[in-house]
Write a protein that holds these residues in place. Structure first.
Motif, PDB file in Angstrom:
ATOM      1  N   GLY A  39       0.835  -1.342   0.017  1.00 26.09           N
ATOM      2  CA  GLY A  39       0.017  -0.027  -0.031  1.00 26.09           C
ATOM      3  C   GLY A  39       0.795   1.247   0.041  1.00 26.09           C
ATOM      4  O   GLY A  39       2.222   1.143   0.489  1.00 26.09           O
ATOM      5  N   SER A  43      -0.462   4.993   4.338  1.00 24.05           N
ATOM      6  CA  SER A  43      -1.697   4.029   4.158  1.00 24.05           C
ATOM      7  C   SER A  43      -1.944   3.429   5.646  1.00 24.05           C
ATOM      8  O   SER A  43      -3.127   3.100   6.022  1.00 24.05           O
ATOM      9  CB  SER A  43      -1.966   3.154   2.974  1.00 24.05           C
ATOM     10  N   LYS A  45       0.198   0.837   7.196  1.00 28.22           N
ATOM     11  CA  LYS A  45       0.568  -0.743   7.290  1.00 28.22           C
ATOM     12  C   LYS A  45       1.427  -0.708   8.705  1.00 28.22           C
ATOM     13  O   LYS A  45       1.228  -1.512   9.323  1.00 28.22           O
ATOM     14  CB  LYS A  45       1.598  -0.894   5.876  1.00 28.22           C
ATOM     15  N   PHE A 213      -3.878  -5.430  -0.303  1.00 26.24           N
ATOM     16  CA  PHE A 213      -3.693  -3.922  -0.570  1.00 26.24           C
ATOM     17  C   PHE A 213      -4.226  -3.025   0.340  1.00 26.24           C
ATOM     18  O   PHE A 213      -5.567  -3.239   0.706  1.00 26.24           O
ATOM     19  CB  PHE A 213      -4.146  -3.659  -1.961  1.00 26.24           C
ATOM     20  N   MET A 214      -3.677  -2.215   1.159  1.00 25.07           N
ATOM     21  CA  MET A 214      -4.192  -1.507   1.891  1.00 25.07           C
ATOM     22  C   MET A 214      -4.021   0.205   1.391  1.00 25.07           C
ATOM     23  O   MET A 214      -3.142   0.438   0.839  1.00 25.07           O
ATOM     24  CB  MET A 214      -3.370  -1.524   3.288  1.00 25.07           C
ATOM     25  N   GLU A 215      -5.135   0.856   1.709  1.00 22.65           N
ATOM     26  CA  GLU A 215      -5.052   2.232   1.090  1.00 22.65           C
ATOM     27  C   GLU A 215      -5.863   2.829   2.263  1.00 22.65           C
ATOM     28  O   GLU A 215      -7.214   2.722   2.559  1.00 22.65           O
ATOM     29  CB  GLU A 215      -5.619   2.371  -0.205  1.00 22.65           C
ATOM     30  N   ILE A 219      -8.111  -2.185   4.395  1.00 26.66           N
ATOM     31  CA  ILE A 219      -7.630  -3.217   3.502  1.00 26.66           C
ATOM     32  C   ILE A 219      -8.632  -3.179   2.201  1.00 26.66           C
ATOM     33  O   ILE A 219      -9.819  -3.476   2.455  1.00 26.66           O
ATOM     34  CB  ILE A 219      -7.553  -4.607   3.915  1.00 26.66           C
ATOM     35  N   ARG A 236      -7.598   1.084  -7.861  1.00 19.74           N
ATOM     36  CA  ARG A 236      -6.768   1.812  -7.181  1.00 19.74           C
ATOM     37  C   ARG A 236      -5.465   0.873  -6.900  1.00 19.74           C
ATOM     38  O   ARG A 236      -4.442   1.134  -6.898  1.00 19.74           O
ATOM     39  CB  ARG A 236      -7.070   2.281  -5.849  1.00 19.74           C
ATOM     40  N   THR A 237      -5.901  -0.498  -6.754  1.00 27.69           N
ATOM     41  CA  THR A 237      -5.006  -1.622  -6.503  1.00 27.69           C
ATOM     42  C   THR A 237      -4.046  -1.644  -7.791  1.00 27.69           C
ATOM     43  O   THR A 237      -2.736  -1.542  -7.543  1.00 27.69           O
ATOM     44  CB  THR A 237      -5.310  -2.928  -6.522  1.00 27.69           C
ATOM     45  N   PHE A 240      -1.705   1.165  -8.168  1.00 24.12           N
ATOM     46  CA  PHE A 240      -0.599   1.317  -7.274  1.00 24.12           C
ATOM     47  C   PHE A 240       0.542   0.198  -7.635  1.00 24.12           C
ATOM     48  O   PHE A 240       1.639   0.489  -7.569  1.00 24.12           O
ATOM     49  CB  PHE A 240      -1.083   0.828  -5.920  1.00 24.12           C
TER      50      PHE A 240
END
Ligand SMILES: Nc1ncnc2c1ncn2[C@@H]1O[C@H](COP(=O)(O)OP(=O)(O)OP(=O)(O)O)[C@@H](O)[C@H]1O
Ligand SMILES: [Mg+2]
Lengths: 246, 227, 225
Positions: A39, A43, A45, A213-215, A219, A236-237, A240
């Protein structure tokens, strides 16, 4: 969950003052699973990892590690924490102690082992990460890759149920990254449960069971490395992944 | 008598010096006792306060900060006079030695607290995270991980401050402690000759010059470490 | 408790002694106005000599500095005030204090300035020389301004120490703040006047100490990363 769950995060929230950085995170990790967490910067993490052993105090939600609720009031946090190994981006080795001293400190002070016993354990763990001959060296005499492997040994010596890695290779020169990844690969083969924040896509493809995937504190999407890197569901994933691939 | 002979007779009169040598020797003993006592209590108290402060109890920290500020702002002689002349009026009589020891210990404690605390703060946050992540308790992380690193960087300022404050023990002459300066001034007025005072001054140089040179060495060594 | 207040915080006595103490405070301030600039100037000279390219000058400076750091200021003061008259040099208390403190403070300020000068890398001096400035000009216009700023907190906290040291002048009967307070104490047989003097010192120095603390925190915060 059907399989035995080692880590289970439920509706986790965390704020730094006004700023909410975790906005209800749900995540599960089965025994012997290796999950990647990716991410953008900021974000949340690192914050999420630090909530897993309550180095940060979440404002809501639960974290359960190996059947014990970390977030319950009145738990014996220190005994729990030593069951959750943590490896930091900047190693955070104790500069005033040798490699051996770094590994034995918690063995002696938390697990109350005798010096001889602790030294024995530490030596065998240092051997496992390939640094038996560096036991007497101080951190400033070790390369970055060696320091990070000592840091892994420090966590490993406490026989954790799970290991959390926060960008373990991003402070390393490229030629030293592989030493650390090799140790992590060996850990995986012995069945260690691992949650890894890292953008080493190659390693993720070959070793990760799952990539999340974290934003912006949640998650967004998770799946196999193949799927997340190749054909993600979210735009978005995709954006990124395209960024870090370059 | 030539000017040079007169000079020698005034400041280096061996006959006068030998006459008062036993008194001066006594003074050296008192100065050393006082200095050692001040250093031990002062540094221990300062370290204790710095550790206490790490626990961040609001009220305790407030008291510590006020204590440190006041003892840093007041000339020690002011406190010495207040205690030495004021306490007997309420029925508590301390000897000059006790008063000087008490005041200088508190002053050293105040400075030491500040230096140690700055040392604790300067240790990287990652050290706390790493220590706590392995299950060390707050106190254990403080004692085994943070404090040793803090200590290392506080050695030069602590040394300098300690020397400055132990030098201040010469103030004992004001309240009749009978340390080197006290003995020297008494001897000077009895003998009507400046030699005992010169001898006293030289004794101080002999006592403290090694420490000053040591502090210079420490400073260099630690500066080199940092580079 | 009653007695404690009576003996240490007797307001009536304090008010009575106040004019005398204020006069003493004036002398203390005057003394500071003399010894602080003297010490700063002496310290600057010591620092320049101590960083000079001439080896013998550096060594001589180091001996000077270490000697005066080893000798307690009170010993120096008493030597100047009551030892020198034996050699025919009779000084009034004010001059005696100025001379003794000049020697002592020059050593301490000198060490601070030297640390400041050494904290400025050789690159600055080289750059200045390359633009045609003389050695003295590059020192004066390039190195010293940066050096002074780097050690400003240390200069300030040493100045606090110097102000505190002026209380030693009371020992040689200079009628500054503490001397006046002690005089009032011996007349009234009560410690309250000295407590009042303590309050005056606090009023004078506490703001400075807070200021230094602020400075140190700011510098420390930027140096930490
Ligand atoms: N101790 C703190 N106090 C206040 N805000 C913080 C603190 N730590 C982190 N933050 C903020 O929380 C947010 C998430 O930070 P976090 O370190 O978890 O992000 P990250 O995903 O690990 O990013 P990176 O990839 O840069 O390491 C950021 O906006 C950060 O500025
Ligand atoms: Mg991070």
């Amino acid at each position: 969950m059907a399989e035995e769950s080692i880590l289970s995060i439920e509706k986790l929230r965390l704020s730094y003052g006004e700023l909410e950085v975790l906005k209800g995170v749900d995540f599960d990790l089965a025994k012997s699973e290796l999950a990647f967490l990716i991410g953008p910067s900021g974000s949340g993490k690192s914050s999420l990892l630090r909530c897993c052993n309550r180095l940060e105090e979440p404002s809501a939600g639960r974290v359960i590690v190996d059947g014990e609720e970390v977030t319950a009031p009145g738990v014996n946090l220190n005994q729990l924490r030593r069951r959750i190994g943590m490896v930091f981006q900047s190693f955070n080795l104790y500069p005033h102690l040798t490699a051996l001293g770094n590994v034995t400190l918690a063995l002696r002070k938390v697990l109350k082992k005798s010096r001889v016993e602790a030294d024995d354990i530490a030596c065998s763990v240092l051997e496992r990460v390939g640094l038996k001959d560096k036991a007497g060296s101080y951190p400033n005499a070790l390369s970055g890759g060696q320091q990070q492997r000592v840091a892994i040994a420090r966590a490993l010596a406490l026989e954790p149920a799970i290991m959390l890695f926060d960008e373990p290779t991003s402070a390393l020169d490229p030629e030293l990254v592989n030493d650390v990844l090799a140790v992590m690969r060996e850990l995986r083969e012995t069945g260690m449960t691992m949650l890894v924040v890292s953008h080493e896509m190659g390693f993720a493809r070959s070793a990760a069971d799952r990539v999340a995937f974290m934003e912006d504190g949640v998650i967004v999407e998770q799946g196999s490395a193949e799927q997340i890197f190749g054909d993600p569901n979210c735009d978005r994933t995709r954006a990124f992944v395209r960024q870090i691939a370059h | 008598m030539s000017a040079w002979e007169r000079f020698l007779d005034t400041f280096f009169n061996w006959a006068v010096i030998t006459e008062y040598l036993p008194a001066l020797g006594q003074g050296v003993l008192v100065t050393c006792q006082l200095a050692v006592a001040v250093v031990l209590t002062g540094l221990a108290l300062g370290l204790g306060m710095a550790l206490l402060r790490a626990y961040r109890f609001w009220a305790v920290n407030f008291v510590i900060v006020i204590f440190v500020d006041i003892l840093r702002a007041l000339p020690p002689l002011v406190l010495i006079l207040i205690l030495y002349f004021g306490l007997p009026n309420i029925g508590v009589t301390f000897s000059g030695f006790t008063v000087v020891w008490l005041v200088l210990s508190l002053v050293l404690a105040a400075f030491a607290e500040e230096i140690y605390w700055a040392g604790v703060l300067s240790v990287d946050q990652g050290q706390w995270l790493a220590a706590r992540s392995t299950g060390l308790g707050f106190g254990q992380a403080l004692i085994f991980v943070v404090l040793p690193q803090a200590m290392r960087m506080t050695i030069p300022p602590i040394t300098n401050r300690t020397i400055a404050i132990t030098k201040y023990t010469a103030i004992g002459m004001v309240v009749g402690v009978g340390e080197v300066l006290g003995q020297a001034t008494t001897a000077q007025s009895f003998s009507g000759n400046a030699s005992p005072l010169m001898a006293g001054a030289l004794i101080y140089v002999a006592l403290f010059l090694p420490l000053v040179v040591l502090s210079r060495w420490i400073e260099k060594r630690f500066a080199w470490r940092r580079a | 408790m009653e007695q404690l207040i009576q003996q240490f915080f007797n307001v009536d006595l304090m008010i009575e002694a106040a004019p005398l103490l204020l006069q003493g405070l004036g002398t203390t301030l005057l003394l500071c106005l003399a010894v602080v600039p003297l010490g700063l100037a002496g310290g600057l000279g010591v620092a320049l000599a101590g960083t000079s390219r001439m080896r013998w000058l550096r060594i001589a400076t180091m001996v000077f500095v270490d000697f005066f750091r080893a000798i307690p200021p009170l010993v120096l003061l008493i030597f100047v005030y009551s030892g020198l008259p034996f050699a025919g040099v009779q000084l009034d208390p004010f001059s005696a204090v100025c001379i003794a403190f000049l020697l002592n403070n020059s050593a301490y300020y000198g060490e601070i300035f030297r640390a400041g000068i050494e904290s400025i890398g050789g690159g600055q001096r080289l750059a200045a020389r390359s633009t045609g400035l003389s050695a003295w000009q590059s020192m004066r216009y390039v190195v010293l301004p940066q050096a002074t700023r780097n050690v400003l907190p240390d200069l300030m906290s040493n100045t606090v120490e110097v102000v505190k040291l002026t209380s030693l002048a009371s020992v040689v009967s200079l009628q500054e703040l503490l001397y006046s307070a002690d005089m009032a104490r011996s007349i009234t047989y009560n410690a309250s006047p000295i407590v009042l003097a303590a309050l005056m010192y606090l009023a004078l120095l506490w703001p400075m100490i807070r200021l230094v603390a602020r400075f140190e925190r700011r510098l420390g915060a930027s140096a930490g990363i």
